[in-house]
Design a protein around this motif. Structure first.
Motif, PDB file in Angstrom:
ATOM      1  N   GLN A  42     -37.604  52.365  32.402  1.00 44.29           N
ATOM      2  CA  GLN A  42     -36.713  53.119  31.556  1.00 44.29           C
ATOM      3  C   GLN A  42     -35.641  53.582  32.269  1.00 44.29           C
ATOM      4  O   GLN A  42     -34.470  53.847  31.657  1.00 44.29           O
ATOM      5  CB  GLN A  42     -37.603  54.365  31.086  1.00 44.29           C
ATOM      6  CG  GLN A  42     -36.883  55.172  29.984  1.00 44.29           C
ATOM      7  CD  GLN A  42     -36.480  54.192  28.776  1.00 44.29           C
ATOM      8  OE1 GLN A  42     -37.470  53.462  28.417  1.00 44.29           O
ATOM      9  NE2 GLN A  42     -35.281  54.189  28.164  1.00 44.29           N
ATOM     10  N   LEU A  48     -33.426  50.757  32.358  1.00 42.17           N
ATOM     11  CA  LEU A  48     -32.543  50.647  31.145  1.00 42.17           C
ATOM     12  C   LEU A  48     -31.656  51.467  30.810  1.00 42.17           C
ATOM     13  O   LEU A  48     -30.512  51.106  30.224  1.00 42.17           O
ATOM     14  CB  LEU A  48     -33.793  50.554  30.094  1.00 42.17           C
ATOM     15  CG  LEU A  48     -33.341  50.525  28.553  1.00 42.17           C
ATOM     16  CD1 LEU A  48     -32.678  49.058  28.404  1.00 42.17           C
ATOM     17  CD2 LEU A  48     -34.590  50.654  27.463  1.00 42.17           C
ATOM     18  N   ASP A  49     -31.865  52.658  30.936  1.00 43.35           N
ATOM     19  CA  ASP A  49     -30.908  54.011  30.873  1.00 43.35           C
ATOM     20  C   ASP A  49     -29.528  53.636  31.571  1.00 43.35           C
ATOM     21  O   ASP A  49     -28.153  53.508  30.932  1.00 43.35           O
ATOM     22  CB  ASP A  49     -31.284  55.162  31.207  1.00 43.35           C
ATOM     23  CG  ASP A  49     -32.254  55.534  30.361  1.00 43.35           C
ATOM     24  OD1 ASP A  49     -32.497  55.336  29.272  1.00 43.35           O
ATOM     25  OD2 ASP A  49     -33.144  56.661  30.975  1.00 43.35           O
ATOM     26  N   ARG A  74     -28.511  42.147  28.714  1.00 42.78           N
ATOM     27  CA  ARG A  74     -29.380  42.652  30.037  1.00 42.78           C
ATOM     28  C   ARG A  74     -30.062  43.950  29.235  1.00 42.78           C
ATOM     29  O   ARG A  74     -31.334  44.072  29.835  1.00 42.78           O
ATOM     30  CB  ARG A  74     -28.477  43.009  31.119  1.00 42.78           C
ATOM     31  CG  ARG A  74     -29.222  43.423  32.464  1.00 42.78           C
ATOM     32  CD  ARG A  74     -28.306  43.787  33.395  1.00 42.78           C
ATOM     33  NE  ARG A  74     -29.161  44.322  34.566  1.00 42.78           N
ATOM     34  CZ  ARG A  74     -29.591  45.164  35.048  1.00 42.78           C
ATOM     35  NH1 ARG A  74     -29.274  46.253  34.237  1.00 42.78           N
ATOM     36  NH2 ARG A  74     -30.136  45.428  36.058  1.00 42.78           N
ATOM     37  N   ALA A  75     -29.398  44.771  28.758  1.00 37.71           N
ATOM     38  CA  ALA A  75     -30.173  45.932  28.045  1.00 37.71           C
ATOM     39  C   ALA A  75     -31.204  45.474  27.177  1.00 37.71           C
ATOM     40  O   ALA A  75     -32.337  46.019  27.300  1.00 37.71           O
ATOM     41  CB  ALA A  75     -29.008  46.933  27.503  1.00 37.71           C
ATOM     42  N   LYS A  76     -30.988  44.625  26.427  1.00 37.24           N
ATOM     43  CA  LYS A  76     -32.248  44.034  25.432  1.00 37.24           C
ATOM     44  C   LYS A  76     -33.297  43.458  26.381  1.00 37.24           C
ATOM     45  O   LYS A  76     -34.492  43.550  25.849  1.00 37.24           O
ATOM     46  CB  LYS A  76     -31.453  43.028  24.304  1.00 37.24           C
ATOM     47  CG  LYS A  76     -32.497  42.531  23.484  1.00 37.24           C
ATOM     48  CD  LYS A  76     -31.734  41.706  22.120  1.00 37.24           C
ATOM     49  CE  LYS A  76     -32.722  41.222  21.117  1.00 37.24           C
ATOM     50  NZ  LYS A  76     -34.096  41.334  21.246  1.00 37.24           N
ATOM     51  N   ILE A 110     -39.605  46.748  28.869  1.00 35.34           N
ATOM     52  CA  ILE A 110     -40.528  47.742  28.742  1.00 35.34           C
ATOM     53  C   ILE A 110     -41.711  47.912  27.546  1.00 35.34           C
ATOM     54  O   ILE A 110     -42.501  48.262  28.015  1.00 35.34           O
ATOM     55  CB  ILE A 110     -39.383  48.899  28.684  1.00 35.34           C
ATOM     56  CG1 ILE A 110     -38.512  48.921  29.836  1.00 35.34           C
ATOM     57  CG2 ILE A 110     -40.022  50.198  28.276  1.00 35.34           C
ATOM     58  CD1 ILE A 110     -37.498  50.006  29.917  1.00 35.34           C
ATOM     59  N   LYS A 137     -28.180  50.478  29.721  1.00 36.17           N
ATOM     60  CA  LYS A 137     -27.260  51.091  28.225  1.00 36.17           C
ATOM     61  C   LYS A 137     -25.980  51.622  28.579  1.00 36.17           C
ATOM     62  O   LYS A 137     -24.987  51.515  28.036  1.00 36.17           O
ATOM     63  CB  LYS A 137     -28.393  51.877  27.669  1.00 36.17           C
ATOM     64  CG  LYS A 137     -29.217  51.094  26.881  1.00 36.17           C
ATOM     65  CD  LYS A 137     -29.967  52.198  25.946  1.00 36.17           C
ATOM     66  CE  LYS A 137     -31.241  51.233  25.340  1.00 36.17           C
ATOM     67  NZ  LYS A 137     -32.222  51.993  24.555  1.00 36.17           N
ATOM     68  N   LEU A 158     -34.348  44.180  29.181  1.00 40.39           N
ATOM     69  CA  LEU A 158     -34.873  45.251  29.780  1.00 40.39           C
ATOM     70  C   LEU A 158     -35.775  46.022  28.723  1.00 40.39           C
ATOM     71  O   LEU A 158     -36.918  46.254  29.164  1.00 40.39           O
ATOM     72  CB  LEU A 158     -33.763  46.219  30.578  1.00 40.39           C
ATOM     73  CG  LEU A 158     -33.323  45.640  31.667  1.00 40.39           C
ATOM     74  CD1 LEU A 158     -32.287  46.503  32.214  1.00 40.39           C
ATOM     75  CD2 LEU A 158     -34.431  45.628  33.025  1.00 40.39           C
ATOM     76  N   SER A 159     -35.320  46.233  27.684  1.00 43.97           N
ATOM     77  CA  SER A 159     -35.813  46.912  26.301  1.00 43.97           C
ATOM     78  C   SER A 159     -37.061  46.248  26.228  1.00 43.97           C
ATOM     79  O   SER A 159     -38.309  46.648  25.971  1.00 43.97           O
ATOM     80  CB  SER A 159     -35.139  47.266  25.334  1.00 43.97           C
ATOM     81  OG  SER A 159     -35.739  47.785  24.238  1.00 43.97           O
TER      82      SER A 159
END
Length: 145
Positions: A8, A11-12, A106-108, A114, A15, A110-111
């Motif tokens: 997380q 991911l933060d 990348r953010a997607k 998770i 983002k 990682l989401s």
């Protein structure tokens, strides 16, 4: 700490990078729009000036015609420079869009990762819980015998 919690934090950060890239992209689009507007305005002015600077009346002022021709030539040069600027800005906008898109992917990713970790952790928790219940039932059943 669970894997999903550790990820997380990553991911933060991803983002945050995505948001910064989106801001850069929007800024580049605004700059491109401003350049395009300036080009359009200058082109319109050139056309208006060229159409209104024709010979009026029977007297021709050579100096005025020479001045008009020189001014139109200079405007034409400026228009070409503005076209080059617009083309450069379009390239910058595309680069900023590509950077944003990579950050977004990348953010997607990682989401999604998770989410997968959370599901795995939930399954693991359910298995442990079921094992505890089974052990308790076995202990209770073996005492009764």
């Amino acid at each position: 700490m669970k894997r999903s919690k550790r990820m997380q934090l990553v991911l933060d950060l991803a983002k945050r990078d995505e948001e910064a890239a989106a801001e850069d992209y929007e800024h580049a689009k605004r700059e491109l729009q401003a350049e395009a507007d300036q080009l359009n305005q200058t082109t319109r002015y050139y056309q208006e000036y060229a159409s209104s600077s024709g010979v009026k009346g029977s007297q021709v002022n050579i100096s005025a015609l020479e001045h008009s021709r020189h001014f139109l030539q200079r405007l034409s040069e400026i228009i070409e420079l503005l076209k080059q600027q617009v083309a450069l800005k379009e390239g910058v906008v595309q680069q900023k869009k590509d950077v944003w898109y990579k950050c977004h992917l990348r953010a997607k990713s990682l989401s999604d990762l998770i989410d997968r970790y959370k599901k795995e952790e939930e399954i693991e928790y359910d298995k442990k819980e079921q094992k505890m219940i089974d052990d308790w039932v076995n202990q209770t059943y073996s005492r009764d015998e």
